[in-house]
Design an enzyme around this catalytic site. Structure first.
Site, mmCIF file in Angstrom:
data_model
loop_
_atom_site.group_PDB
_atom_site.id
_atom_site.type_symbol
_atom_site.label_atom_id
_atom_site.label_comp_id
_atom_site.label_asym_id
_atom_site.label_seq_id
_atom_site.Cartn_x
_atom_site.Cartn_y
_atom_site.Cartn_z
ATOM 1 N N ASP A 1 0.795 -1.291 -0.099
ATOM 2 C CA ASP A 1 0.042 -0.041 0.058
ATOM 3 C C ASP A 1 0.785 1.107 0.027
ATOM 4 O OD1 ASP A 1 -2.138 -1.667 0.376
ATOM 5 O OD2 ASP A 1 -2.491 -1.397 2.279
HETATM 6 N N1 URA Z 1 -1.345 -6.230 3.772
HETATM 7 C C1 URA Z 1 -1.951 -4.741 3.595
HETATM 8 O O1 URA Z 1 -2.941 -4.487 4.263
HETATM 9 N N2 URA Z 1 -1.037 -3.848 3.124
HETATM 10 C C2 URA Z 1 0.105 -4.024 2.647
HETATM 11 O O2 URA Z 1 0.692 -3.124 2.020
HETATM 12 C C3 URA Z 1 0.674 -5.382 2.356
HETATM 13 C C4 URA Z 1 -0.354 -6.347 3.146
#
Ligand code: URA
Length: 232
Positions: free
Chosen positions: A102
């Protein structure tokens, strides 16, 4: 691989240019001029203008992803992780981002020109583990840990998450090891037990740990052993 694709990969020429070289009789396969762009050339010797040409070695990089960078090739709004990598690292083939983190997630991100390695790490059934360190808004309870370990149903999904490992070093700091990679999985798993992830950092993929010498935004090439260790 087809002859025109091989020439294109090996030299950086476009498919159309490669087809022109072949038509012009400038290309030989195992010493014989070939005018068949579709001929398969795996493990064969290809020359262009009498020069032996070979595929470039695949590129494997680890990046310490900083927050605020998007895992996408281009974006109108945010800088992307590819903006952090100089173009000399992938001279003839585009770099692929191995999975997604993310915008606000930090830590280990792999990039490569090797599509099958990328697939091995990211395929839904790859079972290639990923280790995340999460800071939580609320102290984690023993019940929540047990629920998450066994598998939890995520909002709008039909199958519970696979069993995972969780270790809490303090009430709001947890390390979670997943063997799958669903969309926003870590954040959604903690949301499913009434908690919230405040910050998230990926520390490891397979046996490959993020290099502690890399500051956020820095990257380096993987060693051959590290390439194997990401998906043993
Ligand atoms: N899980 C998430 O919620 N975000 C990420 O960036 C990676 C795994």
């Amino acid at each position: 691989m087809r002859l025109d694709g091989f020439i294109s990969h090996a030299t950086g020429a476009s498919r159309r240019e490669a087809q022109r070289y072949i038509k012009e009789g400038r290309v030989a396969v195992d010493g014989e001029i070939s005018r068949d762009a579709a001929i398969k050339v795996d493990n064969r010797k290809v020359t262009l203008d009498d020069q032996h040409i070979v595929l470039p070695s695949p590129v494997y990089l680890m990046l310490h992803k900083p927050a605020g960078y998007l895992c996408a090739n281009t974006d109108g709004q945010h800088p992307t992780v590819l903006d952090l990598i100089s173009t000399q690292q992938h001279p003839t083939e585009p770099l692929q981002i191995v999975g997604r983190l993310d915008l606000d997630t930090t830590g280990l991100l792999l990039l490569t020109t090797d599509g099958s390695w990328n697939h091995r790490i990211t395929a839904p059934n790859s079972r290639c583990t990923k280790v995340y360190c999460a800071e939580l808004a609320e102290p984690i309870t023993a019940d929540a840990i047990a629920t998450l370990k066994n598998g939890v149903m995520l909002h709008s999904e039909t199958k519970p998450t696979l069993p995972c490992q969780i270790f809490s070093s303090s009430p709001r700091q947890v390390t979670i090891t997943l063997q799958e990679g669903r969309y926003h999985q870590v954040k959604r798993m903690f949301a499913a037990v009434g908690n919230r992830v405040v910050s998230l950092h990926r520390a490891q993929i397979g046996e490959l740990k993020i290099d502690p010498q890399l500051s956020p935004g820095e990257f380096r090439h993987l060693t051959p052993e590290e390439v194997i260790s990401a998906c043993p």
